[in-house]
Scaffold this motif. Structure first.
Motif, mmCIF file in Angstrom:
data_model
loop_
_atom_site.group_PDB
_atom_site.id
_atom_site.type_symbol
_atom_site.label_atom_id
_atom_site.label_comp_id
_atom_site.label_asym_id
_atom_site.label_seq_id
_atom_site.Cartn_x
_atom_site.Cartn_y
_atom_site.Cartn_z
ATOM 1 N N HIS A 152 0.836 -1.208 0.000
ATOM 2 C CA HIS A 152 0.000 0.000 0.000
ATOM 3 C C HIS A 152 0.869 1.257 0.000
ATOM 4 C CE1 HIS A 152 -3.608 2.380 1.064
ATOM 5 N NE2 HIS A 152 -2.823 3.030 1.915
ATOM 6 N N ARG A 153 1.902 1.250 0.817
ATOM 7 C CA ARG A 153 2.793 2.407 0.902
ATOM 8 C C ARG A 153 3.650 2.539 -0.360
ATOM 9 N NH1 ARG A 153 2.615 6.572 3.274
ATOM 10 N NH2 ARG A 153 4.718 6.665 4.164
ATOM 11 N N HIS A 157 0.519 5.558 -1.512
ATOM 12 C CA HIS A 157 -0.576 5.981 -0.645
ATOM 13 C C HIS A 157 -0.052 6.449 0.713
ATOM 14 C CE1 HIS A 157 -3.457 4.389 -3.476
ATOM 15 N NE2 HIS A 157 -2.874 3.197 -3.429
ATOM 16 N N ASP A 158 -0.827 7.327 1.337
ATOM 17 C CA ASP A 158 -0.513 7.759 2.695
ATOM 18 C C ASP A 158 -0.854 6.614 3.646
ATOM 19 O OD1 ASP A 158 0.138 9.272 4.900
ATOM 20 O OD2 ASP A 158 -0.976 11.037 4.242
ATOM 21 N N TRP A 159 -0.572 6.818 4.929
ATOM 22 C CA TRP A 159 -0.896 5.789 5.909
ATOM 23 C C TRP A 159 -2.407 5.570 5.946
ATOM 24 C CZ3 TRP A 159 2.924 2.951 7.662
ATOM 25 C CH2 TRP A 159 4.214 3.486 7.640
ATOM 26 N N VAL A 201 7.959 -0.953 6.870
ATOM 27 C CA VAL A 201 7.181 0.291 6.726
ATOM 28 C C VAL A 201 7.724 1.354 7.686
ATOM 29 C CG1 VAL A 201 5.037 -0.637 5.780
ATOM 30 C CG2 VAL A 201 5.454 -0.819 8.223
ATOM 31 N N TRP A 204 6.031 3.918 10.676
ATOM 32 C CA TRP A 204 4.716 3.382 11.028
ATOM 33 C C TRP A 204 4.220 3.878 12.385
ATOM 34 C CZ3 TRP A 204 3.926 0.283 15.363
ATOM 35 C CH2 TRP A 204 5.081 -0.178 16.005
#
Length: 216
Positions: A152-153, A157-159, A201, A204
């Motif tokens: 996702h990252r 994308h943002d968190w 990540v 995080w």
């Protein structure tokens, strides 16, 4: 006082201990509390100073697994590696249920500290084998969520958020990472998982910066 305590030491329990059985195993066989068995054994050792030496000697001279038993272990290990999971006791497959029962027996022996070194060394090839099925599935899910969050990252994308989400995927990942942060703040997140999160990540623990618009 419990009836069994007044009769301590129980001759049968003492004999089993003399023959090398552990306190936990005796308790399991006679369906008594381990503490009750322990009480009997304390008294028995006081009366017979040589009892402990006999127990240690008997426990140390037990025959190890036979070649056939070790071969069965290797078959189970090969199955686990091929399937990528532990066998399930609720499986429709009879052979898988049998393997699950075999693993359950080894887990019990490991908990009682009576697991034969031959089994211990062989099963060392299977990470997490001492966990039950639910724990194993939870562990697999954790690593899957980490991989999904990393992807996702990497997609830019943002968190992910756990509230006011744009998609079900964001909600799922948002709830998951929110839970990891919460556990970490409480000191409940395992150090190895913190290390994995830091590597996969970075950042995080901080997440979104307040007031920053989400990345698209």
């Amino acid at each position: 006082m419990d009836r069994k305590l007044r009769r301590a030491p129980d001759a049968e329990w003492v004999l089993m201990y003399r023959l090398g059985l552990s306190r936990k195993r005796i308790a399991e066989l006679v369906r008594a509390e381990p503490a009750t068995v322990g009480y009997h054994l304390v008294i028995a050792r006081r009366r017979d100073p040589e009892l402990e030496a006999a127990h240690v000697a008997a426990a140390g001279t037990k025959a190890g697994p036979s070649p056939a038993e070790l071969a069965r272990m290797e078959v189970i290990i090969a199955w686990i590696k091929a399937e990528g999971r532990l066998p399930r006791d609720g499986s429709e497959d009879k052979k898988e249920r049998s393997m699950a029962r075999w693993l359950s027996d080894r887990r019990r022996e490991a908990a009682e500290e009576t697991l034969d070194p031959g089994y211990r060394d062989g099963l060392a090839q299977v990470p997490g084998w001492q966990k039950n099925r639910r724990e194993s599935e939870d562990e697999e899910r954790w690593h899957r969520r980490l991989a999904q969050l990393a992807a996702h990252r990497e997609e830019g994308h943002d968190w992910p958020r756990h509230k006011d989400c744009d998609s079900e995927r964001e909600h799922t990942l948002g709830v998951w990472i929110h839970t990891q942060r919460y556990k970490h703040r409480r000191g409940d997140l395992a150090p190895d998982k913190v290390k994995l999160l830091d590597g996969a990540v970075p950042g995080w623990q901080t997440g979104r910066i307040r007031g920053r618009p989400p990345s698209r």
